[in-house]
Design a protein around this motif. Structure first.
Motif, PDB file in Angstrom:
ATOM      1  N   ILE A 133       0.840  -1.209   0.000  1.00 23.57           N
ATOM      2  CA  ILE A 133       0.000   0.000   0.000  1.00 23.57           C
ATOM      3  C   ILE A 133       0.870   1.252   0.000  1.00 23.57           C
ATOM      4  O   ILE A 133       0.610   2.202  -0.733  1.00 23.57           O
ATOM      5  N   PHE A 134       1.924   1.245   0.816  1.00 22.77           N
ATOM      6  CA  PHE A 134       2.812   2.412   0.846  1.00 22.77           C
ATOM      7  C   PHE A 134       3.565   2.566  -0.467  1.00 22.77           C
ATOM      8  O   PHE A 134       3.855   3.701  -0.895  1.00 22.77           O
ATOM      9  N   ASP A 135       3.874   1.458  -1.114  1.00 17.75           N
ATOM     10  CA  ASP A 135       4.511   1.546  -2.434  1.00 17.75           C
ATOM     11  C   ASP A 135       3.558   2.195  -3.438  1.00 17.75           C
ATOM     12  O   ASP A 135       3.969   3.015  -4.269  1.00 17.75           O
ATOM     13  N   LEU A 136       2.254   1.832  -3.371  1.00 11.45           N
ATOM     14  CA  LEU A 136       1.266   2.433  -4.260  1.00 11.45           C
ATOM     15  C   LEU A 136       1.112   3.923  -3.990  1.00 11.45           C
ATOM     16  O   LEU A 136       0.910   4.725  -4.902  1.00 11.45           O
ATOM     17  N   LEU A 137       1.205   4.287  -2.712  1.00 11.48           N
ATOM     18  CA  LEU A 137       1.042   5.688  -2.324  1.00 11.48           C
ATOM     19  C   LEU A 137       2.278   6.530  -2.622  1.00 11.48           C
ATOM     20  O   LEU A 137       2.196   7.764  -2.617  1.00 11.48           O
ATOM     21  N   GLY A 149      -5.350  15.181  -6.435  1.00  7.88           N
ATOM     22  CA  GLY A 149      -5.817  14.497  -7.637  1.00  7.88           C
ATOM     23  C   GLY A 149      -6.005  12.996  -7.461  1.00  7.88           C
ATOM     24  O   GLY A 149      -6.489  12.326  -8.379  1.00  7.88           O
ATOM     25  N   LEU A 150      -5.635  12.448  -6.318  1.00  6.14           N
ATOM     26  CA  LEU A 150      -5.761  11.012  -6.097  1.00  6.14           C
ATOM     27  C   LEU A 150      -7.228  10.630  -6.042  1.00  6.14           C
ATOM     28  O   LEU A 150      -7.995  11.163  -5.235  1.00  6.14           O
ATOM     29  N   GLU A 151      -7.642   9.701  -6.902  1.00  6.55           N
ATOM     30  CA  GLU A 151      -9.015   9.200  -6.893  1.00  6.55           C
ATOM     31  C   GLU A 151      -9.096   8.082  -5.851  1.00  6.55           C
ATOM     32  O   GLU A 151      -8.693   6.944  -6.100  1.00  6.55           O
ATOM     33  N   LEU A 152      -9.599   8.443  -4.682  1.00  7.61           N
ATOM     34  CA  LEU A 152      -9.562   7.509  -3.559  1.00  7.61           C
ATOM     35  C   LEU A 152     -10.430   6.278  -3.784  1.00  7.61           C
ATOM     36  O   LEU A 152     -10.059   5.173  -3.398  1.00  7.61           O
ATOM     37  N   SER A 153     -11.583   6.465  -4.395  1.00  9.65           N
ATOM     38  CA  SER A 153     -12.453   5.310  -4.645  1.00  9.65           C
ATOM     39  C   SER A 153     -11.735   4.287  -5.519  1.00  9.65           C
ATOM     40  O   SER A 153     -11.773   3.078  -5.254  1.00  9.65           O
ATOM     41  N   GLN A 154     -11.064   4.773  -6.564  1.00  7.82           N
ATOM     42  CA  GLN A 154     -10.321   3.874  -7.442  1.00  7.82           C
ATOM     43  C   GLN A 154      -9.134   3.267  -6.710  1.00  7.82           C
ATOM     44  O   GLN A 154      -8.822   2.074  -6.876  1.00  7.82           O
ATOM     45  N   PHE A 155      -8.473   4.073  -5.882  1.00  8.67           N
ATOM     46  CA  PHE A 155      -7.339   3.567  -5.117  1.00  8.67           C
ATOM     47  C   PHE A 155      -7.778   2.434  -4.190  1.00  8.67           C
ATOM     48  O   PHE A 155      -7.099   1.407  -4.079  1.00  8.67           O
ATOM     49  N   LEU A 156      -8.920   2.599  -3.546  1.00 12.27           N
ATOM     50  CA  LEU A 156      -9.424   1.555  -2.652  1.00 12.27           C
ATOM     51  C   LEU A 156      -9.814   0.305  -3.437  1.00 12.27           C
ATOM     52  O   LEU A 156      -9.601  -0.825  -2.961  1.00 12.27           O
ATOM     53  N   ARG A 157     -10.380   0.504  -4.604  1.00 12.00           N
ATOM     54  CA  ARG A 157     -10.704  -0.665  -5.429  1.00 12.00           C
ATOM     55  C   ARG A 157      -9.429  -1.400  -5.838  1.00 12.00           C
ATOM     56  O   ARG A 157      -9.396  -2.648  -5.863  1.00 12.00           O
ATOM     57  N   ASN A 158      -8.377  -0.648  -6.153  1.00 14.23           N
ATOM     58  CA  ASN A 158      -7.108  -1.284  -6.524  1.00 14.23           C
ATOM     59  C   ASN A 158      -6.540  -2.110  -5.379  1.00 14.23           C
ATOM     60  O   ASN A 158      -6.037  -3.220  -5.587  1.00 14.23           O
ATOM     61  N   THR A 159      -6.609  -1.544  -4.152  1.00 13.26           N
ATOM     62  CA  THR A 159      -6.075  -2.292  -3.010  1.00 13.26           C
ATOM     63  C   THR A 159      -6.910  -3.539  -2.735  1.00 13.26           C
ATOM     64  O   THR A 159      -6.367  -4.573  -2.335  1.00 13.26           O
ATOM     65  N   GLU A 161      -8.581  -5.266  -5.052  1.00 16.26           N
ATOM     66  CA  GLU A 161      -8.289  -6.221  -6.119  1.00 16.26           C
ATOM     67  C   GLU A 161      -6.983  -6.951  -5.863  1.00 16.26           C
ATOM     68  O   GLU A 161      -6.862  -8.148  -6.146  1.00 16.26           O
ATOM     69  N   ARG A 162      -5.993  -6.241  -5.288  1.00 15.39           N
ATOM     70  CA  ARG A 162      -4.680  -6.861  -5.059  1.00 15.39           C
ATOM     71  C   ARG A 162      -4.642  -7.701  -3.798  1.00 15.39           C
ATOM     72  O   ARG A 162      -4.047  -8.781  -3.779  1.00 15.39           O
ATOM     73  N   TRP A 163      -5.270  -7.201  -2.733  1.00  5.83           N
ATOM     74  CA  TRP A 163      -5.106  -7.868  -1.436  1.00  5.83           C
ATOM     75  C   TRP A 163      -6.428  -8.193  -0.742  1.00  5.83           C
ATOM     76  O   TRP A 163      -6.436  -8.532   0.437  1.00  5.83           O
ATOM     77  N   GLY A 164      -7.533  -8.062  -1.464  1.00  8.58           N
ATOM     78  CA  GLY A 164      -8.819  -8.431  -0.895  1.00  8.58           C
ATOM     79  C   GLY A 164      -9.323  -7.415   0.130  1.00  8.58           C
ATOM     80  O   GLY A 164      -8.886  -6.261   0.178  1.00  8.58           O
ATOM     81  N   GLN A 168      -8.142  -3.304   1.373  1.00 10.93           N
ATOM     82  CA  GLN A 168      -8.952  -2.081   1.398  1.00 10.93           C
ATOM     83  C   GLN A 168      -9.093  -1.537   2.814  1.00 10.93           C
ATOM     84  O   GLN A 168      -9.026  -0.321   3.038  1.00 10.93           O
ATOM     85  N   LYS A 169      -9.275  -2.418   3.783  1.00  7.37           N
ATOM     86  CA  LYS A 169      -9.414  -1.994   5.183  1.00  7.37           C
ATOM     87  C   LYS A 169      -8.154  -1.266   5.651  1.00  7.37           C
ATOM     88  O   LYS A 169      -8.218  -0.195   6.263  1.00  7.37           O
ATOM     89  N   LEU A 170      -6.989  -1.850   5.365  1.00  7.69           N
ATOM     90  CA  LEU A 170      -5.730  -1.229   5.786  1.00  7.69           C
ATOM     91  C   LEU A 170      -5.484   0.084   5.040  1.00  7.69           C
ATOM     92  O   LEU A 170      -4.973   1.046   5.625  1.00  7.69           O
ATOM     93  N   ALA A 171      -5.862   0.136   3.770  1.00  5.60           N
ATOM     94  CA  ALA A 171      -5.675   1.372   2.998  1.00  5.60           C
ATOM     95  C   ALA A 171      -6.493   2.511   3.601  1.00  5.60           C
ATOM     96  O   ALA A 171      -6.024   3.646   3.709  1.00  5.60           O
ATOM     97  N   ARG A 172      -7.720   2.222   4.001  1.00  7.10           N
ATOM     98  CA  ARG A 172      -8.563   3.234   4.656  1.00  7.10           C
ATOM     99  C   ARG A 172      -7.909   3.722   5.944  1.00  7.10           C
ATOM    100  O   ARG A 172      -7.832   4.921   6.214  1.00  7.10           O
ATOM    101  N   GLU A 173      -7.450   2.771   6.747  1.00  6.96           N
ATOM    102  CA  GLU A 173      -6.843   3.129   8.026  1.00  6.96           C
ATOM    103  C   GLU A 173      -5.569   3.950   7.830  1.00  6.96           C
ATOM    104  O   GLU A 173      -5.320   4.918   8.569  1.00  6.96           O
TER     105      GLU A 173
END
Length: 367
Positions: A133-137, A149-159, A161-164, A168-173
């Protein structure tokens, strides 16, 4: 004091500490503050006002620090002419004050990369997800804050898709913690806050003012609601009219058409509220509300008076909202005589304030 003068003096104090040390103990002060007491008070008050939108007196500032803290000791000393405090110690006190003002949900705002990587260093499942997640960020953040400009909804969907779900839970936190860290930062070069308030209001208004004018809210300012949410016992000392404003604000946000009474000489009805589908110009109120900020319990006389008002105005029901409790006899008389009168006691107010507080502290709650 002019804010530019305050900041210039702060920079000067940092510079003096950086170049004038003579030994190792003085060198350790480089990351701290050493300045005249009145200048320091002006500086920290301006920082708190910017972050919270609340103006505190010196006594209020002191009362929101830890009793045994070095900061309180120095601010409380009438003999002290200067304040000397390490930056880490000041930051700790600063964040605790913001927490007590209802700005931060916790007394400490953690550095997200340090917190998550340390807490998961021995977790074979979480650690690679957090690192990913930090690498993506890495390309989507600016000084530990996601770029606008970061599209958070898309970012959460990406996380996800990659890690289930865990991803997404950790990305939000993580992103929420990044925002909290910035909100709690005491940094002259990073003017970031949760809400861009258009003005600063005095905290004492909550306790001394009968005005229902609010720049961020209909009947009571959001900053005062956040403060009450973090300091529920203050409800006992808040101004009686502000208490009525709190109740009116709750019903207004619940969708009711709210009419506040004049405050004085209202005949016992503090608030009239109509359901949204009812025309207030032609139909009687849905609810007549009596507000009682008091220590003593609500006795039968108040209940009977409100019932009489409900009958007289043709309202559907009456409601007594109190910061104390309803006397058993009052509850019995309502039940025995089938009075259309309900009660909301102290515990209900705590729930209301939780619902009325500024939604979330980060941005993900608004997605």
């Amino acid at each position: 004091m002019d804010q530019h003068k305050i900041r210039a003096a702060v920079y000067f104090c940092h510079f003096e500490m950086a170049v004038n040390y003579k030994n190792e103990s003085q060198k350790n002060l480089m990351s701290g503050f050493l300045m005249p007491r009145d200048l320091f008070v002006a500086y920290i008050s301006e920082q708190i006002g910017f972050k919270s939108g609340l103006a505190l007196s010196l006594d209020e500032l002191i009362s929101h620090t830890d009793i045994k803290s070095n900061l309180r000791t120095q601010l409380s000393s009438a003999e002290a002419t200067h304040v000397s405090i390490h930056h880490d110690e000041l930051l700790e006190s600063f964040q605790k004050i913001l927490h007590r003002l209802g700005v931060l949900p916790h007394p400490v705002a953690y550095h997200a990369p340090t917190f998550f990587r340390f807490s998961s260093k021995n977790d074979a499942i979480r650690q690679p997800v957090i690192d990913g997640i930090f690498d993506l960020l890495a390309g989507e953040s600016d000084w530990l804050l996601p770029k606008p400009g970061l599209e958070l909804s898309q970012f959460l969907r990406n996380t996800e898709e990659r890690w289930g779900h865990l991803g997404q839970k950790l990305a939000r936190e993580i992103i929420d913690m990044m925002y909290l860290y910035r909100i709690g930062a005491l940094c002259e070069f990073d003017r970031f806050r949760r809400i861009d308030w258009t003005n600063t209001i005095e905290l004492k208004e909550l306790f001394s003012s009968e005005s229902l004018d609010a720049s961020d809210g209909r009947f009571i300012d959001q900053r005062l609601l956040d403060y009450l949410g973090a300091n529920f016992s203050a409800i006992d000392a808040m101004n009686w009219r502000k208490f009525e404003g709190l109740v009116g604000e709750f019903f207004s946000r619940a969708g009711y058409d709210v009419e506040m009474g004049p405050g004085r000489g209202d005949g016992g009805v503090d608030i009239r509220a109509w359901k949204p589908e009812i025309d207030r110009n032609s139909d009687p109120p849905t609810i007549l509300i009596q507000c009682k900020r008091q220590k003593s319990s609500i006795e039968q006389l108040i209940v009977k008076a409100l019932w009489a008002d409900v009958v007289h105005e043709g309202a559907e029901s009456g409601l007594i909202v109190t910061s104390s409790r309803i006397a058993p006899g009052s509850q019995r008389v309502c039940s025995a005589r089938s009075y259309p009168v309900r009660f909301e006691e102290r515990a209900s107010l705590a729930r209301w304030l939780k619902a009325l507080r500024t939604p979330g502290s980060g941005i993900l709650t608004r997605i």
